[in-house]
Motif scaffolding. Structure first.
Motif, PDB file in Angstrom:
ATOM      1  N   ARG A 176     111.451  44.496  97.972  1.00 30.27           N
ATOM      2  CA  ARG A 176     110.896  43.436  98.089  1.00 30.27           C
ATOM      3  C   ARG A 176     110.738  42.590  99.258  1.00 30.27           C
ATOM      4  NH1 ARG A 176     106.035  43.955  95.985  1.00 30.27           N
ATOM      5  NH2 ARG A 176     106.595  44.663  93.086  1.00 30.27           N
ATOM      6  N   ASP A 177     112.395  42.999  99.712  1.00 29.81           N
ATOM      7  CA  ASP A 177     112.436  41.697 101.134  1.00 29.81           C
ATOM      8  C   ASP A 177     112.005  41.569 102.000  1.00 29.81           C
ATOM      9  OD1 ASP A 177     114.426  43.882 100.077  1.00 29.81           O
ATOM     10  OD2 ASP A 177     116.599  42.905 100.057  1.00 29.81           O
ATOM     11  N   ILE A 178     111.895  43.753 101.960  1.00 32.04           N
ATOM     12  CA  ILE A 178     111.965  43.961 103.311  1.00 32.04           C
ATOM     13  C   ILE A 178     110.468  43.715 103.779  1.00 32.04           C
ATOM     14  CG2 ILE A 178     110.680  46.896 104.999  1.00 32.04           C
ATOM     15  CD1 ILE A 178     113.713  47.723 103.715  1.00 32.04           C
ATOM     16  N   GLN A 179     109.565  44.223 102.673  1.00 31.50           N
ATOM     17  CA  GLN A 179     107.906  43.290 102.186  1.00 31.50           C
ATOM     18  C   GLN A 179     107.955  42.053 102.931  1.00 31.50           C
ATOM     19  OE1 GLN A 179     106.098  44.490  98.709  1.00 31.50           O
ATOM     20  NE2 GLN A 179     104.230  44.001  99.030  1.00 31.50           N
TER      21      GLN A 179
ATOM     22  N   LEU B 136      99.436  42.537 108.798  1.00 32.68           N
ATOM     23  CA  LEU B 136      99.059  44.032 108.237  1.00 32.68           C
ATOM     24  C   LEU B 136      99.474  44.641 107.145  1.00 32.68           C
ATOM     25  CD1 LEU B 136      98.558  45.592 112.047  1.00 32.68           C
ATOM     26  CD2 LEU B 136      97.185  44.062 110.840  1.00 32.68           C
ATOM     27  N   GLY B 137      99.984  43.798 106.387  1.00 35.42           N
ATOM     28  CA  GLY B 137     100.692  44.049 104.737  1.00 35.42           C
ATOM     29  C   GLY B 137     101.653  45.413 104.718  1.00 35.42           C
ATOM     30  N   PRO B 138     101.922  45.584 103.248  1.00 28.55           N
ATOM     31  CA  PRO B 138     103.032  46.513 103.181  1.00 28.55           C
ATOM     32  C   PRO B 138     102.908  47.779 104.275  1.00 28.55           C
ATOM     33  CG  PRO B 138     102.163  46.820 101.552  1.00 28.55           C
ATOM     34  CD  PRO B 138     101.408  45.908 102.186  1.00 28.55           C
ATOM     35  N   PHE B 139     104.030  47.807 104.470  1.00 28.98           N
ATOM     36  CA  PHE B 139     104.480  49.635 104.801  1.00 28.98           C
ATOM     37  C   PHE B 139     105.712  50.360 104.872  1.00 28.98           C
ATOM     38  CE2 PHE B 139     105.678  52.202 109.453  1.00 28.98           C
ATOM     39  CZ  PHE B 139     105.225  52.883 109.209  1.00 28.98           C
ATOM     40  N   ASN B 140     106.592  49.410 105.406  1.00 29.99           N
ATOM     41  CA  ASN B 140     108.554  49.982 105.479  1.00 29.99           C
ATOM     42  C   ASN B 140     107.991  49.777 104.150  1.00 29.99           C
ATOM     43  OD1 ASN B 140     108.111  51.918 107.609  1.00 29.99           O
ATOM     44  ND2 ASN B 140     109.077  50.509 108.375  1.00 29.99           N
ATOM     45  N   GLY B 141     107.952  48.880 103.836  1.00 30.06           N
ATOM     46  CA  GLY B 141     108.273  48.052 101.678  1.00 30.06           C
ATOM     47  C   GLY B 141     107.313  48.948 100.854  1.00 30.06           C
ATOM     48  N   LYS B 142     107.002  49.543 100.610  1.00 27.57           N
ATOM     49  CA  LYS B 142     106.130  49.935 100.094  1.00 27.57           C
ATOM     50  C   LYS B 142     106.091  52.019 100.677  1.00 27.57           C
ATOM     51  CE  LYS B 142     103.424  47.751  97.135  1.00 27.57           C
ATOM     52  NZ  LYS B 142     104.149  47.807  96.093  1.00 27.57           N
ATOM     53  N   ASN B 143     106.260  52.168 101.483  1.00 24.70           N
ATOM     54  CA  ASN B 143     106.052  53.797 101.033  1.00 24.70           C
ATOM     55  C   ASN B 143     106.887  54.197 101.927  1.00 24.70           C
ATOM     56  OD1 ASN B 143     102.823  53.486 102.077  1.00 24.70           O
ATOM     57  ND2 ASN B 143     103.295  53.614 104.532  1.00 24.70           N
TER      58      ASN B 143
ATOM     59  N   ILE C  43     118.350  40.439 109.935  1.00 23.85           N
ATOM     60  CA  ILE C  43     118.824  41.358 110.333  1.00 23.85           C
ATOM     61  C   ILE C  43     118.534  43.262 109.080  1.00 23.85           C
ATOM     62  CG2 ILE C  43     120.736  39.929 110.242  1.00 23.85           C
ATOM     63  CD1 ILE C  43     121.283  40.383 106.411  1.00 23.85           C
ATOM     64  N   THR C  44     119.313  44.385 109.544  1.00 23.52           N
ATOM     65  CA  THR C  44     118.850  45.310 109.111  1.00 23.52           C
ATOM     66  C   THR C  44     120.198  45.785 108.156  1.00 23.52           C
ATOM     67  OG1 THR C  44     117.546  45.856 111.773  1.00 23.52           O
ATOM     68  CG2 THR C  44     118.428  47.806 109.648  1.00 23.52           C
ATOM     69  N   VAL C  45     119.601  45.773 107.065  1.00 23.56           N
ATOM     70  CA  VAL C  45     120.926  45.989 105.833  1.00 23.56           C
ATOM     71  C   VAL C  45     119.669  47.255 104.877  1.00 23.56           C
ATOM     72  CG1 VAL C  45     122.001  44.049 106.489  1.00 23.56           C
ATOM     73  CG2 VAL C  45     119.964  44.188 104.743  1.00 23.56           C
ATOM     74  N   ALA C  46     120.566  47.759 103.321  1.00 25.98           N
ATOM     75  CA  ALA C  46     120.235  48.397 102.557  1.00 25.98           C
ATOM     76  C   ALA C  46     119.010  47.407 102.201  1.00 25.98           C
ATOM     77  CB  ALA C  46     121.151  49.064 101.939  1.00 25.98           C
ATOM     78  N   CYS C  47     117.418  47.675 101.319  1.00 32.17           N
ATOM     79  CA  CYS C  47     116.981  46.724 100.710  1.00 32.17           C
ATOM     80  C   CYS C  47     118.042  46.561  99.312  1.00 32.17           C
ATOM     81  CB  CYS C  47     115.748  47.445  99.965  1.00 32.17           C
ATOM     82  SG  CYS C  47     115.130  46.964  98.506  1.00 32.17           S
TER      83      CYS C  47
ATOM     84  N   ILE D  94     115.112  58.975  94.530  1.00 31.06           N
ATOM     85  CA  ILE D  94     114.486  58.275  95.666  1.00 31.06           C
ATOM     86  C   ILE D  94     115.585  56.996  96.529  1.00 31.06           C
ATOM     87  CG2 ILE D  94     113.173  55.548  96.157  1.00 31.06           C
ATOM     88  CD1 ILE D  94     111.769  57.765  95.334  1.00 31.06           C
ATOM     89  N   ARG D  95     115.643  56.949  97.450  1.00 31.34           N
ATOM     90  CA  ARG D  95     117.094  56.547  98.154  1.00 31.34           C
ATOM     91  C   ARG D  95     116.419  55.100  98.656  1.00 31.34           C
ATOM     92  NH1 ARG D  95     119.681  58.857 103.456  1.00 31.34           N
ATOM     93  NH2 ARG D  95     120.548  60.875 101.919  1.00 31.34           N
ATOM     94  N   ARG D  96     117.351  53.925  98.423  1.00 33.27           N
ATOM     95  CA  ARG D  96     117.157  52.582  99.241  1.00 33.27           C
ATOM     96  C   ARG D  96     117.548  52.885  99.917  1.00 33.27           C
ATOM     97  NH1 ARG D  96     118.895  47.840  96.137  1.00 33.27           N
ATOM     98  NH2 ARG D  96     119.317  48.796  94.152  1.00 33.27           N
ATOM     99  N   PRO D  97     115.815  51.551 100.624  1.00 37.00           N
ATOM    100  CA  PRO D  97     115.576  52.328 101.653  1.00 37.00           C
ATOM    101  C   PRO D  97     116.170  51.230 102.411  1.00 37.00           C
ATOM    102  CG  PRO D  97     113.574  50.805 100.984  1.00 37.00           C
ATOM    103  CD  PRO D  97     114.493  51.346  99.903  1.00 37.00           C
TER     104      PRO D  97
END
Length: 320
Positions: free
Chosen positions: A250-253, A260-267, A202-206, A183-186
């Motif tokens: 969790r930080d993205i989430q 609207l709930g979790p998306f990129n943080g979970k999928n 900011i946009t970074v790796a989780c 699983i790649r760190r998003p």
């Protein structure tokens, strides 16, 4: 359930005894993936077993399943329903039992043993089912409370609806993979300083990658669109269960989940075990659920008092 022993030795952890006999999809040496069960440290090639003439004659459950067991997913087998799953598992227990009444089928049949019982270290396991849809439910009180504390603090950890209905969200079925898949760190937007004003992401790796030990459930029967299923008939729709690792950024989430709930943080990834433990194998572990102080709506009231399973799950973590 009466205790049985098998003439096949147990595996080291005893997870794959004659009382389990889960179903999965395997391949060997580049062969076409196909259906299997497992006993001890051996995979049982169900296509080879169902294709044997003597086995077909004496084990009625296998007579029309050779083609089904030759498919690359368990979907067609799951669709046959719980009566078929139960019959196949029962016949497997019959031929694998130490006191089998039909030893000539497999126990004393060396040539068929070589075809049917394959050492687990020689096989590759695959995703057991083709997954068309995926819903993640907030089922366990303690789990839900702890996650709620992460995002909203202890005073607002659980929303008022939590004890009234099954709270869920729609997940991404295409990113469910079999255990062992990397699983790649998003990457995504996070809020480095939640207290700052204005909020500047900011946009970074989780940086806060999490995982959750969960139980996955495969549904084997459809219902018509718009038609509900009586809660007391719901178990007839269950094929079996897998362990599920719900990966969470969790930080993205935390930045994206309102409103609207979790998306990129979970999928970005969910992993499941390759073996599907059928519902019948868990019957001995039935238990009554913990009391819910909130009365539920009539459509959620079950007549089955022992409506949960008392099973022990374990997490192992190996760091670098």
């Amino acid at each position: 359930m009466a205790s049985q022993t098998s003439w096949v030795p147990l595996d080291k952890n005893g997870d794959f005894s004659i009382h389990n006999l889960p179903f999965g999809i395997f391949s060997e040496g580049g062969s076409q993936p196909r259906a299997a069960s497992r006993i001890g440290d051996f995979v049982i090639d169900l296509k080879a077993l169902a294709g044997d003439e003597q086995a077909k004659q004496q084990l009625s459950s296998l007579r029309d399943l050779e083609e089904v067991f030759g498919q690359t997913s368990l979907n067609a087998f799951a669709e046959r329903g719980r009566a078929v799953h139960r019959a196949v598992r029962g016949d497997l227990q019959r031929i694998l039992s130490q006191s089998t009444d039909v030893p000539a089928i497999l126990k004393d049949n060396e040539s068929l043993k070589q075809k049917v019982l394959i050492p687990v270290e020689k096989v590759k396991m695959h995703l057991p089912m083709q997954i068309g849809d995926y819903t993640d439910f907030y089922a366990g009180y303690h789990h839900a409370y702890k996650v709620g504390v992460l995002f909203r603090g202890p005073d607002n950890a659980l929303q008022p609806n939590y004890t009234h209905l099954p709270v869920g969200y729609h997940g991404r079925s295409s990113s469910i993979v079999v255990s062992g898949t990397p699983i790649r760190r998003p990457r995504g937007q996070i809020l480095p300083n939640p207290a700052a004003n204005p909020k500047e992401p900011i946009t970074v790796a989780c940086r806060r990658l999490d995982f959750e030990l969960e139980l996955g459930c495969f549904i084997c029967k459809p219902n018509e669109m718009g038609e509900s299923i009586d809660i007391n008939k719901a178990e007839e729709y269950i094929f079996g269960f897998v362990l599920l690792n719900d990966w969470s950024a969790r930080d993205i989430q935390a930045w994206e989940y309102v409103p609207l709930g979790p998306f990129n943080g979970k999928n970005f990834g969910s992993t499941i075990s390759p073996w599907v433990v059928v519902a019948d194998a868990l019957e001995p572990f039935r238990a009554q659920p913990l009391p819910n102080d909130t009365p539920v709506q009539d459509y959620l009231k079950e007549s089955q008092k022992e409506s949960v399973f008392d099973i022990q799950l374990e997490v192992g973590l190996t760091s670098e």
